[in-house]
Motif scaffolding. Sequence first.
Motif, PDB file in Angstrom:
ATOM      1  N   SER A 101     -33.211 -10.535  12.700  1.00  0.00           N
ATOM      2  CA  SER A 101     -32.863  -9.513  13.685  1.00  0.00           C
ATOM      3  C   SER A 101     -34.021  -8.557  13.900  1.00  0.00           C
ATOM      4  O   SER A 101     -34.317  -8.159  15.031  1.00  0.00           O
ATOM      5  CB  SER A 101     -31.628  -8.721  13.222  1.00  0.00           C
ATOM      6  OG  SER A 101     -30.477  -9.528  13.261  1.00  0.00           O
ATOM      7  N   ALA A 102     -34.704  -8.195  12.824  1.00  0.00           N
ATOM      8  CA  ALA A 102     -35.836  -7.270  12.928  1.00  0.00           C
ATOM      9  C   ALA A 102     -36.986  -7.893  13.704  1.00  0.00           C
ATOM     10  O   ALA A 102     -37.635  -7.232  14.528  1.00  0.00           O
ATOM     11  CB  ALA A 102     -36.295  -6.844  11.535  1.00  0.00           C
ATOM     12  N   VAL A 103     -37.253  -9.168  13.452  1.00  0.00           N
ATOM     13  CA  VAL A 103     -38.342  -9.845  14.163  1.00  0.00           C
ATOM     14  C   VAL A 103     -38.033  -9.913  15.654  1.00  0.00           C
ATOM     15  O   VAL A 103     -38.895  -9.661  16.499  1.00  0.00           O
ATOM     16  CB  VAL A 103     -38.588 -11.252  13.591  1.00  0.00           C
ATOM     17  CG1 VAL A 103     -39.553 -12.044  14.472  1.00  0.00           C
ATOM     18  CG2 VAL A 103     -39.153 -11.161  12.179  1.00  0.00           C
ATOM     19  N   ALA A 104     -36.786 -10.218  15.990  1.00  0.00           N
ATOM     20  CA  ALA A 104     -36.412 -10.277  17.406  1.00  0.00           C
ATOM     21  C   ALA A 104     -36.603  -8.914  18.057  1.00  0.00           C
ATOM     22  O   ALA A 104     -37.103  -8.823  19.192  1.00  0.00           O
ATOM     23  CB  ALA A 104     -34.972 -10.744  17.544  1.00  0.00           C
ATOM     24  N   LEU A 135     -47.359 -15.042   5.587  1.00  0.00           N
ATOM     25  CA  LEU A 135     -46.059 -14.503   5.969  1.00  0.00           C
ATOM     26  C   LEU A 135     -46.151 -13.761   7.295  1.00  0.00           C
ATOM     27  O   LEU A 135     -47.189 -13.239   7.669  1.00  0.00           O
ATOM     28  CB  LEU A 135     -45.559 -13.541   4.880  1.00  0.00           C
ATOM     29  CG  LEU A 135     -45.294 -14.161   3.511  1.00  0.00           C
ATOM     30  CD1 LEU A 135     -44.890 -13.079   2.517  1.00  0.00           C
ATOM     31  CD2 LEU A 135     -44.223 -15.243   3.587  1.00  0.00           C
ATOM     32  N   HIS A 136     -45.028 -13.706   7.973  1.00  0.00           N
ATOM     33  CA  HIS A 136     -44.901 -12.880   9.174  1.00  0.00           C
ATOM     34  C   HIS A 136     -45.027 -11.409   8.741  1.00  0.00           C
ATOM     35  O   HIS A 136     -44.593 -11.052   7.637  1.00  0.00           O
ATOM     36  CB  HIS A 136     -43.523 -13.146   9.796  1.00  0.00           C
ATOM     37  CG  HIS A 136     -43.323 -12.527  11.150  1.00  0.00           C
ATOM     38  ND1 HIS A 136     -43.101 -11.183  11.312  1.00  0.00           N
ATOM     39  CD2 HIS A 136     -43.304 -13.086  12.382  1.00  0.00           C
ATOM     40  CE1 HIS A 136     -42.958 -10.923  12.608  1.00  0.00           C
ATOM     41  NE2 HIS A 136     -43.070 -12.058  13.274  1.00  0.00           N
ATOM     42  N   PRO A 137     -45.605 -10.559   9.587  1.00  0.00           N
ATOM     43  CA  PRO A 137     -45.723  -9.135   9.209  1.00  0.00           C
ATOM     44  C   PRO A 137     -44.404  -8.506   8.769  1.00  0.00           C
ATOM     45  O   PRO A 137     -44.389  -7.639   7.893  1.00  0.00           O
ATOM     46  CB  PRO A 137     -46.238  -8.475  10.487  1.00  0.00           C
ATOM     47  CG  PRO A 137     -46.946  -9.548  11.224  1.00  0.00           C
ATOM     48  CD  PRO A 137     -46.278 -10.839  10.869  1.00  0.00           C
ATOM     49  N   ARG A 152     -35.004   0.131   7.319  1.00  0.00           N
ATOM     50  CA  ARG A 152     -35.608   1.010   8.325  1.00  0.00           C
ATOM     51  C   ARG A 152     -37.093   1.183   8.045  1.00  0.00           C
ATOM     52  O   ARG A 152     -37.931   1.106   8.939  1.00  0.00           O
ATOM     53  CB  ARG A 152     -34.985   2.397   8.279  1.00  0.00           C
ATOM     54  CG  ARG A 152     -33.750   2.618   9.072  1.00  0.00           C
ATOM     55  CD  ARG A 152     -33.451   4.119   9.042  1.00  0.00           C
ATOM     56  NE  ARG A 152     -32.027   4.375   9.105  1.00  0.00           N
ATOM     57  CZ  ARG A 152     -31.394   4.748  10.223  1.00  0.00           C
ATOM     58  NH1 ARG A 152     -32.045   4.880  11.339  1.00  0.00           N
ATOM     59  NH2 ARG A 152     -30.102   4.979  10.202  1.00  0.00           N
ATOM     60  N   ARG A 153     -37.409   1.467   6.795  1.00  0.00           N
ATOM     61  CA  ARG A 153     -38.813   1.712   6.430  1.00  0.00           C
ATOM     62  C   ARG A 153     -39.648   0.469   6.673  1.00  0.00           C
ATOM     63  O   ARG A 153     -40.771   0.559   7.157  1.00  0.00           O
ATOM     64  CB  ARG A 153     -38.916   2.120   4.966  1.00  0.00           C
ATOM     65  CG  ARG A 153     -38.422   3.508   4.648  1.00  0.00           C
ATOM     66  CD  ARG A 153     -39.191   4.160   3.518  1.00  0.00           C
ATOM     67  NE  ARG A 153     -39.226   3.379   2.299  1.00  0.00           N
ATOM     68  CZ  ARG A 153     -38.528   3.685   1.208  1.00  0.00           C
ATOM     69  NH1 ARG A 153     -37.745   4.741   1.190  1.00  0.00           N
ATOM     70  NH2 ARG A 153     -38.634   2.936   0.133  1.00  0.00           N
ATOM     71  N   ALA A 154     -39.104  -0.695   6.344  1.00  0.00           N
ATOM     72  CA  ALA A 154     -39.859  -1.939   6.519  1.00  0.00           C
ATOM     73  C   ALA A 154     -40.088  -2.224   8.000  1.00  0.00           C
ATOM     74  O   ALA A 154     -41.164  -2.682   8.390  1.00  0.00           O
ATOM     75  CB  ALA A 154     -39.115  -3.097   5.858  1.00  0.00           C
ATOM     76  N   ILE A 155     -39.099  -1.935   8.827  1.00  0.00           N
ATOM     77  CA  ILE A 155     -39.270  -2.161  10.267  1.00  0.00           C
ATOM     78  C   ILE A 155     -40.354  -1.239  10.805  1.00  0.00           C
ATOM     79  O   ILE A 155     -41.220  -1.646  11.587  1.00  0.00           O
ATOM     80  CB  ILE A 155     -37.931  -1.961  11.011  1.00  0.00           C
ATOM     81  CG1 ILE A 155     -36.977  -3.115  10.675  1.00  0.00           C
ATOM     82  CG2 ILE A 155     -38.141  -1.859  12.523  1.00  0.00           C
ATOM     83  CD1 ILE A 155     -35.571  -2.942  11.219  1.00  0.00           C
TER      84      ILE A 155
END
Lengths: 159, 741
Positions: free
Chosen positions: A112-115, A87-89, A146-149
């Motif tokens: 959106s978060a990955v970008a 998986l992507h981080p 937020r926490r995951a980002i």
Amino acid sequence: MSEADEIELDVNGTARRVRSEPERPLLWVLRESLGLNGARYGCGVGQCGACTVHVDGRAVRSCMTPVGTVTGKSITTIEGLARGDTLHPVQSAWIAENVPQCGYCQPGQIMSAVALLTREPQPAEGEIEAAMRGNICRCGTYHRIRRAIRRASRELGRS
Amino acid sequence: MIRPGLSRRSFLQASLATGGGLLISRMLTVAPGPGKAAAAAITAPGSFEPVPFVRIGPDGTIVLIVAKTELGQGVRTALPAILAEELEADWRTVRIEQADYDGSDRFGSQQTGGSNSVSSAWEQSRRAGALARELLIAAAAAAWDVDAGSCAARNAEVVHRPSGRRMAYAELARAAASPPIVERVDVDSLSLKPAGDYRLVGKPLARVDLRDVVTGAARFGIDTAVPGMRHAVVLRPPAFGAQLVGFDDSAARKVPGVLDVFEIPAQGGATLVKGGVAILAADTWSAMRGRDAVRAEWTEPDEPESTDALSRRMRRAAGSEATLVDAAGDVDAALRGAERAVAAEYELPFLAHAPMEPLNALADARADRCILCLGTQAPEWAAAAVAQALELEAGKVLIRKPALVGGGFGRRLNPDYAVEAALISRQAGVPVKLLWTREDDVRGGIYRAACRYRMRGGLDADGAPLAWHMHLVNTPVTWTYEPQSGEPQRDEVGGGHVYYRMPNHRFDYTPVRSPVTLGWWRAVSQTHNNFAIEAFVDEMAHAAGRDPLEFRRQLLKMREPFDYDSPWGPIHVDTRRLLNVLELAARRIDWYRRREPSTGVGIACCPYAATYAAQAAEVTVENGGEVRVTRMVCAFDCGRIVNPDIVRQQIEGSIAWGLSAALFGEITLADGAVEQGNFNDYRVLRLPEMPQVNVVLVDSAEPPSGAGEPAVPPVAPAVVNAIFAATGQRVRRLPVGELTI
């Protein structure tokens, strides 16, 4: 209204050919011509972000993106984020923080978060808010997003 | 008791009536008879189904079946965990499936709502798991020819204690060629694990679908496809009460991909199919474009509804005759004799649900049956409504549920979109996936009602409350489904019985008519009744010159836990548990710490679905009147918690949901039509507006109670109470929006 034509798309690193009018939104081409259902319909007017994919690495709302404008560009959907089983981080961070509730908006949130993190791996709070304000979640997972980002940002900072 | 036997016949009949009056009438019944293979739990060669919720396949996989719909509230994880705990399944390897609804009640009620999934499954799933476990033990004992009492189950195996022999559950499906004879089982006498031995219940188990969700592999109803499927949207009445006169589809039929255009007649009764023009197409976008090209003519409603007109009618009704809901003492006399009088009127708007997954239904209507793939909170109602609309026998409608549904919140209780899809499929002769666009959803009605409250209170010379009068005016949900109902207040009064000690109190209700169709919105009537109670008790506290927390504390301490009558039966309010969450929330938000100017804290509490919730809000009002909620603290007592992380998620989600409504949510009408259409004008909370959240969970051994809704109602009153603390300004109309300072 123009005619349907053969269109070549680069989706998740693979050349795909579809027949479509150029005005047809990319969202519907992905979902109904290519069977990629991770990009989702939530509003159709670019207000909710559930349809978010990447075009040349930038987050775009596929419901507002005519498919004719993305030929020759690199399109990435949620299905193309992982490398095989890895998986992507950001996806791993989403799992670690137990972000999803119903799960419907989450692919758009993740894209959106990955970008954001691709552009800015150590974003300030204001940058997170600006990047994510276009993605609605009716289950209210914002807190954990937020926490995951931040978690993914720390991971990316380590590697 | 269950014991192994020698006969090839098997007989099991169990009933699960429990003291709690919960679901399940029969778990498994097999009639013995000559030549009938003892199919007690053998549904297919090598497959073993000890109870309807558990299936062990020939390959050894253990499948746990969930009969409630996964809307995001976590039932796909929490309910099987309860089952797996007693079953002694290996949580790492179980698979989860949704039950179809085929007309049988072998899973009990599949209706999902009212925050009752875990509380109703608690007894049912533990006993189902225990029963399945005992059957597996008996099957192993039979295979070994030993006494079942000398065997035990642990972690998906049966062990024969004296010899140490073990057999995995996975093998039992193959080994159980001659299933055990069981006598009538008294399910109440099954031994259940003591809480101290729990390995799954009470643990923050990760949700079972996480990987599928983050990889896009998850399948919602809108993602489902079947061969030969076509897509449809419906051109809908532009105003409440408008009816189709005629339409011109010539331009629509020229749109590439459009296959057909035809009328869907309005269906009478409670299904709320309002009729319109269906556009059938090869794909969704072509259907939408086809719809844009249809020219339709509609009747003008006799009295086009508007927010202004409805507000006027409600204002008049607030001063008029009312039905008494409940009362104690003599409110009018007490008000006359009060040293200090307090009065307020509150106005609350219509609210839409707007789940992220727009309504959709896939229907395949054949001559004699109909199969649907439907994200629904009420499969029983949907199946009955579809059967009636298609004139099918009951039991000829099969509802398949997608594993995940993109939000219910009460909207997906209604069968309207299922019936529409079925009618379109019947007309088209092919499977049809119907989609409600976001505009259809925002404008389509089935809202939480707009409400008006007239509140009056009286205090004595010491500032103690003497009188409390609450008068609710709204359009009752009941009249949408039973327009002639003589008991319109039935769905409106929940949560309106004042739980603070008020020596004289009265709750009155006056209905007003409106063509706007209504439904059940997360936390239903508590959303408006709890607002009125918690905003007004705050106003009374301030009028008495008292701290609002201390005022509430005293009034709760003065009242013993009590029961009162509601249309749904007696309701118990444990004032001690309510006071406890109030105190916990106040402590966590540091209630007594002085805040900077323009920042204030407010508090509210709510008993709902046998759960007790308190919300404390910290709010800053900026110079321009912009209201910023910076922090929310929720203290929550829902009895024994099955999955604490899922409960936390429900509370975080309830806060976002409640803030959306308190700050922005509003459906307004003009000329009979809804003025909003999408997320640009039906505003909902976004990430930057989500405050810091702290959740305090009460550790309790009481039976599990609801977690999906109870944290919602106290959000709005906590916010308006905080605004008052920050500015001295009382907000009496929602949504808060921007203040005029």
